[in-house]
Design an enzyme around this catalytic site. Structure first.
Site, short mmCIF file in Angstrom:
data_model
loop_
_atom_site.label_atom_id
_atom_site.label_comp_id
_atom_site.label_asym_id
_atom_site.label_seq_id
_atom_site.Cartn_x
_atom_site.Cartn_y
_atom_site.Cartn_z
N GLY A 46 -14.00 7.57 14.05
CA GLY A 46 -14.46 8.19 15.26
C GLY A 46 -13.59 9.65 15.10
O GLY A 46 -12.87 9.88 14.45
N GLN A 51 -10.09 17.28 18.50
CA GLN A 51 -9.48 16.95 17.23
C GLN A 51 -9.86 18.11 16.29
O GLN A 51 -8.83 18.04 15.23
CB GLN A 51 -9.70 15.80 16.61
CG GLN A 51 -8.99 14.71 17.66
CD GLN A 51 -9.43 13.11 16.88
OE1 GLN A 51 -10.62 12.89 17.13
NE2 GLN A 51 -8.19 12.61 16.23
N CYS A 100 -5.19 7.25 14.50
CA CYS A 100 -5.91 8.20 14.96
C CYS A 100 -5.64 9.46 13.95
O CYS A 100 -4.57 9.55 13.49
CB CYS A 100 -5.24 8.71 16.26
SG CYS A 100 -5.85 10.06 16.84
N LEU A 101 -6.86 9.94 13.59
CA LEU A 101 -6.55 11.10 12.60
C LEU A 101 -5.65 12.24 12.89
O LEU A 101 -5.05 12.77 12.23
CB LEU A 101 -8.11 11.69 12.34
CG LEU A 101 -9.11 10.96 11.66
CD1 LEU A 101 -10.46 11.53 11.70
CD2 LEU A 101 -8.68 10.25 10.48
N HIS A 142 -10.99 5.16 22.92
CA HIS A 142 -10.07 6.15 22.17
C HIS A 142 -10.51 7.26 22.26
O HIS A 142 -9.79 8.41 22.64
CB HIS A 142 -9.82 5.43 20.96
CG HIS A 142 -8.91 6.24 20.06
ND1 HIS A 142 -7.69 5.84 19.71
CD2 HIS A 142 -8.98 7.65 19.40
CE1 HIS A 142 -7.04 6.72 18.83
NE2 HIS A 142 -7.79 7.74 18.85
N GLU A 143 -11.88 7.56 21.97
CA GLU A 143 -12.48 8.80 21.69
C GLU A 143 -12.64 9.56 23.06
O GLU A 143 -12.30 10.99 23.35
CB GLU A 143 -13.81 8.94 21.13
CG GLU A 143 -13.62 8.43 19.63
CD GLU A 143 -12.47 8.89 18.66
OE1 GLU A 143 -12.08 10.14 18.72
OE2 GLU A 143 -11.80 8.39 17.85
N HIS A 146 -9.52 11.22 24.41
CA HIS A 146 -9.30 12.60 23.68
C HIS A 146 -9.92 13.63 24.59
O HIS A 146 -9.35 14.72 24.93
CB HIS A 146 -9.97 12.56 22.37
CG HIS A 146 -8.79 12.06 21.16
ND1 HIS A 146 -7.71 12.64 20.87
CD2 HIS A 146 -9.20 11.24 20.24
CE1 HIS A 146 -6.95 12.04 20.02
NE2 HIS A 146 -7.88 11.15 19.37
#
Ligand code: CO
Length: 195
Positions: A46, A51, A100-101, A142-143, A146
């Site tokens: 994702g 991000q 998470c990236l 999660h996304e 963000h």
């Protein structure tokens, strides 16, 4: 297509509440393609728009659906482009170890709804609906966090967060300093362009 830079915590854009997308034009499609390439390159399941530095209500996902099974070939949901998402229903509870990236090297157990109903728009602006459970539901929550300026670390208990953050900052000092230097340079250049 281009691979975009993925920002890491504590970049301020990760704390930003993202704006609704109103124009479903060629620029948006280009951005979605770039996000897809970036997510692929980073091996993410994702990726939220902030991000990669754009505070817009967009995320992409491509989530494995047979993780943990013995099948060699990994099946996924396929790439789903989610614009202006809204969770309209949620049921149950599950715990999953998330990464998470934007937090390289960190993984922590987070509790979220086990099943959700999502309404969103696709790249043409058409209304879409889906129901997801398991890892797909986790990824969506999660996304979507963000896009509201919330990261998975904010979902930990204060005690766990403190320990996780201390370890993260220790492990990623160089990356964080590099990013801060680049941002400073960018800001200075922007200022020069104005004056
Ligand atoms: Co993330």
């Amino acid at each position: 297509m281009a691979v975009l830079d993925v920002v890491t915590f504590p970049h301020p854009v990760l704390k930003q509440k993202c704006s609704e997308v109103t124009r479903f034009d060629a620029d948006l499609h280009q951005f979605l393609d770039d996000m897809a390439e970036t997510m692929n390159e980073a091996d993410g399941i994702g990726l939220a728009a902030n991000q990669v530095g754009e505070a817009l209500r967009i995320f992409l996902m491509d989530v494995p659906t047979n993780r943990g099974s013995n099948e060699k070939e990994v099946k996924t949901t396929g790439r789903i482009e989610v614009i202006n998402p809204k969770i309209v229903g949620q049921r149950g509870e599950m715990k999953y170890e998330e990464g998470c990236l934007s937090f390289p090297g960190m993984s922590e157990f987070v509790t979220r709804a086990a099943e959700i109903d999502l309404e969103y728009q696709d790249r043409t602006g058409a209304a879409q609906k889906l129901t997801a459970k398991g890892l797909v539901a986790v990824c969506i929550q999660h996304e979507l966090d963000h896009l509201n300026g919330i990261t998975f670390v904010d979902r930990l208990s204060p005690f766990k967060r403190k320990i996780a953050m201390r370890e993260y900052l220790r492990q990623n000092q160089d990356v964080i300093e590099d990013q801060a230097r680049r941002e400073k340079l960018k800001a200075r250049r922007a200022q020069q362009n104005v004056g």
